[in-house]
Design a protein around this motif. Structure first.
Motif, PDB file in Angstrom:
ATOM      1  N   UNK A  19       0.826  -1.209   0.000  1.00  0.00           N
ATOM      2  CA  UNK A  19       0.000   0.000   0.000  1.00  0.00           C
ATOM      3  C   UNK A  19       0.860   1.258   0.000  1.00  0.00           C
ATOM      4  N   UNK A  20       0.231   2.390  -0.263  1.00  0.00           N
ATOM      5  CA  UNK A  20       0.949   3.666  -0.257  1.00  0.00           C
ATOM      6  C   UNK A  20       1.476   3.960   1.141  1.00  0.00           C
ATOM      7  N   UNK A  21       2.687   4.492   1.244  1.00  0.00           N
ATOM      8  CA  UNK A  21       3.194   4.881   2.565  1.00  0.00           C
ATOM      9  C   UNK A  21       2.339   6.005   3.152  1.00  0.00           C
ATOM     10  N   UNK A  22       2.152   5.963   4.452  1.00  0.00           N
ATOM     11  CA  UNK A  22       1.303   6.962   5.107  1.00  0.00           C
ATOM     12  C   UNK A  22       1.792   8.385   4.872  1.00  0.00           C
ATOM     13  N   UNK A  23       3.104   8.569   4.765  1.00  0.00           N
ATOM     14  CA  UNK A  23       3.660   9.920   4.697  1.00  0.00           C
ATOM     15  C   UNK A  23       3.973  10.357   3.264  1.00  0.00           C
ATOM     16  N   UNK A  24       3.249   9.800   2.280  1.00  0.00           N
ATOM     17  CA  UNK A  24       3.546  10.192   0.893  1.00  0.00           C
ATOM     18  C   UNK A  24       3.225  11.675   0.677  1.00  0.00           C
ATOM     19  N   UNK A  25       4.116  12.332  -0.010  1.00  0.00           N
ATOM     20  CA  UNK A  25       3.917  13.731  -0.388  1.00  0.00           C
ATOM     21  C   UNK A  25       3.774  13.896  -1.894  1.00  0.00           C
ATOM     22  N   UNK A  26       4.497  13.046  -2.642  1.00  0.00           N
ATOM     23  CA  UNK A  26       4.451  13.065  -4.097  1.00  0.00           C
ATOM     24  C   UNK A  26       4.401  11.621  -4.597  1.00  0.00           C
ATOM     25  N   UNK A  27       3.759  11.405  -5.733  1.00  0.00           N
ATOM     26  CA  UNK A  27       3.852  10.112  -6.402  1.00  0.00           C
ATOM     27  C   UNK A  27       3.827  10.323  -7.910  1.00  0.00           C
ATOM     28  N   UNK A  28       4.828   9.768  -8.589  1.00  0.00           N
ATOM     29  CA  UNK A  28       4.898   9.846 -10.055  1.00  0.00           C
ATOM     30  C   UNK A  28       3.876   8.896 -10.658  1.00  0.00           C
ATOM     31  N   UNK A  29       3.158   9.364 -11.694  1.00  0.00           N
ATOM     32  CA  UNK A  29       2.175   8.475 -12.295  1.00  0.00           C
ATOM     33  C   UNK A  29       2.289   8.365 -13.814  1.00  0.00           C
ATOM     34  N   UNK A  30       2.994   9.291 -14.468  1.00  0.00           N
ATOM     35  CA  UNK A  30       3.018   9.217 -15.937  1.00  0.00           C
ATOM     36  C   UNK A  30       4.194  10.011 -16.485  1.00  0.00           C
ATOM     37  N   UNK A  31       4.915   9.406 -17.421  1.00  0.00           N
ATOM     38  CA  UNK A  31       5.982  10.104 -18.144  1.00  0.00           C
ATOM     39  C   UNK A  31       5.500  10.404 -19.550  1.00  0.00           C
ATOM     40  N   UNK A  32       5.714  11.633 -20.006  1.00  0.00           N
ATOM     41  CA  UNK A  32       5.269  11.999 -21.345  1.00  0.00           C
ATOM     42  C   UNK A  32       6.098  13.185 -21.828  1.00  0.00           C
ATOM     43  N   UNK A  33       5.858  13.590 -23.053  1.00  0.00           N
ATOM     44  CA  UNK A  33       6.558  14.724 -23.655  1.00  0.00           C
ATOM     45  C   UNK A  33       5.668  15.958 -23.513  1.00  0.00           C
ATOM     46  N   UNK A  34       6.109  16.897 -22.708  1.00  0.00           N
ATOM     47  CA  UNK A  34       5.346  18.131 -22.532  1.00  0.00           C
ATOM     48  C   UNK A  34       5.694  19.087 -23.665  1.00  0.00           C
ATOM     49  N   UNK A  35       4.698  19.555 -24.354  1.00  0.00           N
ATOM     50  CA  UNK A  35       4.905  20.435 -25.496  1.00  0.00           C
ATOM     51  C   UNK A  35       4.053  21.682 -25.330  1.00  0.00           C
ATOM     52  N   UNK A  36       4.709  22.841 -25.488  1.00  0.00           N
ATOM     53  CA  UNK A  36       3.991  24.104 -25.393  1.00  0.00           C
ATOM     54  C   UNK A  36       4.858  25.210 -25.977  1.00  0.00           C
TER      55      UNK A  36
END
Length: 776
Positions: free
Chosen positions: A466-483
């Motif tokens: 399970x997720x650690x109780x003290x999570x502050x950030x979690x990565x969920x997706x890598x992609x190419x940011x374009x703007x």
């Protein structure tokens, strides 16, 4: 050594040792995979398989099935002997190994079937034989939960007839195999053919879950599957200040499940729908959760310059993770560049710093490497101007197994803690890694916040944890940011907000004036009086929050947590914050949060008397002395004498130490002010008198007198009590040993294990320092 296991090993080696492809197992009487593999190869020989393998695969299953169910009258003697030896190796008494399926063997098989969860009596089919020749356990193991075991048994019984489902452990431990089995069960229920049910979270499974939200009135099976996933992710703390939340396996939706789901959704930063919608299903089943959910955080190895921050802000991001440094051999140039922090802040973003030096190589995770990396990270962070209290996330960027976490990762983070302490505890250690890495580094090496590598869905440390109780950030997706014609690789990161990273107010800050800090505390006092309750307690809680708060920092168990409703009110009322000021006596930086935490501990718990200490003392000088002791033990090779170590590093200015003069001033002032407030004084007036009168001049003399009765022997005795075992207070004893470990007193001996001629000079060094500062 188990004589029946030894008998199995000798028999299988003697019977099949000369056959091609057979691999002998050690004859040591200890059950292990090598013995199970030898029995598997023996079975394959009996089935006529030419190419032998450790795997009990489809060919073995098919050919064994062609021989029929193993029961009374089964004619293949050696296959029965393999079965009987396998049962013994799993801890079941199969009776005499004579190649006959006799009543004792039948009874052992019945016991095994019941442990597995199979409710119908029967013999041994290929799937059951396969289960016997594994190291999976079917009884509750240490660390397992009965609630999880009940679900494991239910899954086995309900889905054993499905061709792609195989018996899973029933040990009460949520693991990769159990998670895969649950996903297969979900796939069966949404109509995936057996041969296509792989237990992976693919497009068909996602579509099926979107079409099957679980809610009041849902079918029995769907509620069972959903509540099983909930149990696997329990218990958790949706807030570090609240009790753990748990649930149970059930067949009908009820109000308790609704409440659990809403709290889990809050914990996971999901909309609190209170039902099993797709986002909640995804969060329960895979480490990414819903990888397409909106996020406000991101991290990248690329520089955030030339307008990128503004474009990220326009896309909805509010915080970005960036690297403090990189190994000398790297050519990625991923570290923060000159002017980059200012560009990030100008674009409206905050930043959280990451430290990673060859984080994918296990050999780089040792105590000494952690210590060295902490020193480097500290120096880099100071160079960038990050203020005290900034969290640095030290990265474990590979799939560390449980054994490697024990052998390497935990010692590494203890080294990190020691290194940061050596530099004056300016920065807070966070951890980046799999769920298991984060949880264990937090529990066993005191990492305060977790940054979860959730994108690594195949990591064993993310499967079944399970997720650690003290999570502050979690990565969920890598992609190419374009703007704006610009593109670069970006990781979408869910930002929980329990740790806010650094903004312009957290970088390059300077100490405030005495007038500023006194006005700040007066303002806070007035807000507290208007709010109601004990204004001294309100003020001290606000001063120590958030650094000295919560489970991970130990302050909840030491003196209790703050009232966050009050904290939020004070913020909205304009209390603001003054982090530090210059001490009028010594000209050194005094950190308001540490001063407030020490005063709060003494105000609530008082202090020890004479030769003893208590939680109030540990909240100040006692806790810092414990960390300083740990630092001495980590440096015992250079400082054999504890007295010399105190002389060289205790209460110094511009000397690397876990207990510099600034910390001692904060401890002493906190003790004096907390005691005076406990005796009826108003903290804001006490602080004003202390800092503008002669209180700061006489602080050490008063501390020596009021706390220790002007007696050096009392100082030695109280110090001995603080760093020694606390049989009278288990919480204090746990915190004491955690403090010692956090600065390197691991795995060296505890203070009470050292001979008196070793520990007493250290204590005398502390006492002499106090007496010297008192001017006596």
């Amino acid at each position: 050594m188990d004589p029946r296991v030894l008998e199995a090993q000798k028999w299988v080696n003697a019977t099949y040792g000369s056959r091609g492809g057979y691999e002998r197992c050690p004859e040591n009487g200890k059950t292990g995979w090598t013995t199970m593999y030898s029995l598997t190869r023996a079975l394959q020989i009996e089935l006529g398989i030419g190419t032998l393998s450790d795997s009990f695969g489809p060919t073995t299953l098919r050919l064994l099935g062609e021989r029929g169910i193993i029961q009374f009258g089964y004619p293949h003697t050696n296959i029965v002997k393999i079965l009987q030896h396998g049962l013994f190796c799993k801890g079941y008494n199969a009776g005499e190994v004579e190649g006959t399926y006799h009543p004792t063997t039948k009874y052992a098989v019945g016991e095994l079937r019941r442990d597995i969860g199979l409710v119908i009596e029967g013999g041994v089919d290929p799937k059951l034989f396969k289960a016997i020749l594994t190291m999976d356990a079917y009884v509750l193991l240490s660390g397992g939960r009965t609630a999880v075991r009940n679900i494991q048994q239910w899954l086995n019984n309900k889905y054993i007839s499905r061709s792609s489902f195989f018996i899973i452990p029933c040990d009460g431990i949520y693991s990769r195999d159990v998670q895969t089995a649950l996903l297969k069960a979900i796939q069966y229920e949404i109509g995936v053919p057996d041969e296509n049910a792989t237990g992976t979270f693919g497009p068909t499974t996602k579509a099926g879950l979107r079409n099957n939200p679980v809610r009041p009135g849902s079918s029995t099976t769907w509620v069972q599957l959903f509540s099983a996933a909930c149990v696997f992710n329990s218990p958790f703390k949706y807030d570090l200040d609240e009790p753990q939340v748990d649930t149970v396996f059930k067949s009908a939706w009820d109000g308790n499940l609704t409440t659990w789901v809403q709290l889990f959704q809050r914990f996971s930063l999901l909309p609190q729908s209170g039902i099993g919608d797709f986002a909640t299903w995804a969060q329960l089943l895979v480490s990414t959760g819903d990888a397409d959910r909106p996020v406000s955080g991101c991290d990248t190895r690329f520089h955030i310059l030339n307008g990128r921050a503004a474009r990220l802000y326009d896309a909805g991001y509010r915080i970005v993770g960036r690297y403090l440094d990189e190994p000398p051999t790297s050519t990625l140039e991923k570290e923060i560049q000159p002017g980059e922090l200012q560009a990030i802040f100008a674009g409206g973003l905050r930043v959280f710093p990451i430290s990673q030096y060859d984080g994918s190589v296990i050999g780089n995770f040792t105590w000494s490497e952690g210590y060295d990396h902490a020193l480097k990270a500290h120096d880099r962070a100071v160079g960038y101007g990050f203020n005290r209290g900034t969290v640095i996330y030290f990265a474990v960027d590979y799939d560390a197994t449980g054994e490697e976490i024990t052998s390497n990762i935990v010692p590494y983070f203890l080294g990190v803690q020691a290194g940061l302490a050596n530099r004056g505890k300016r920065y807070i250690a966070g951890v980046y890694g799999s769920r298991n890495v984060c949880q264990r580094a937090s529990n066993e090496a005191f990492a305060r916040h977790s940054f979860v590598s959730g994108m690594s869905v195949a990591f064993s440390g993310n499967l079944g944890f399970p997720m650690p109780d003290n999570w502050s950030f979690t990565q969920i997706k890598e992609f190419e940011f374009s703007s704006g014609g610009d593109s670069f690789a970006l990781d979408n990161t869910v930002f929980r907000g329990t740790e806010g990273g650094a903004g312009p107010e957290n970088v390059g800050g300077r100490d405030s004036s005495l007038d500023d800090v006194l006005a700040y505390v007066d303002r806070l006092w007035n807000i507290a009086v208007a709010y109601g309750g004990d204004p001294n307690q309100r003020v001290l809680e606000y001063l120590r929050f958030p650094r000295y708060n919560g489970l991970i920092s130990g302050w909840q168990s030491l003196i209790g947590d703050v009232d966050e409703a009050w904290i939020n009110h004070a913020r909205q009322a304009g209390a603001g914050q003054v982090p530090s000021y210059k001490d009028p006596s010594h000209g050194i930086t005094i950190n308001v949060d540490h001063l407030g935490a020490t005063a709060n501990a003494v105000y609530l718990k008082g202090s020890g008397t004479g030769t003893t200490g208590n939680r109030g003392d540990f909240g100040g000088w006692g806790g810092d002395l414990s960390t300083f002791y740990g630092e001495w033990r980590a440096n015992a090779g250079s400082f054999a004498s504890g007295y010399d170590f105190c002389t060289a590093r205790l209460a110094k200015i511009n000397v690397q130490s876990s207990f510099p003069l600034g910390d001692l001033v904060e401890d002493v002032d906190g003790h004096l002010l907390g005691t005076a407030a406990r005796n009826g004084g108003r903290f804001n007036q006490l602080l004003r008198t202390h800092l503008t009168g002669n209180g700061h001049v006489t602080r050490f003399k008063r501390f020596f007198s009021e706390r220790h009765g002007n007696n050096k022997a009392n100082v030695v005795a109280a110090a001995r009590h603080m760093i020694g075992r606390h049989d009278e207070d288990a919480v204090l004893d746990t915190l004491r040993w955690a403090a010692i470990q956090s600065t390197g007193g691991w795995p060296t001996t505890k203070p009470e294990d050292l001979p008196d001629n070793k520990i007493t000079p250290f204590l005398q060094g502390y006492a002499d320092t106090i007496q010297r500062l008192a001017g006596l």
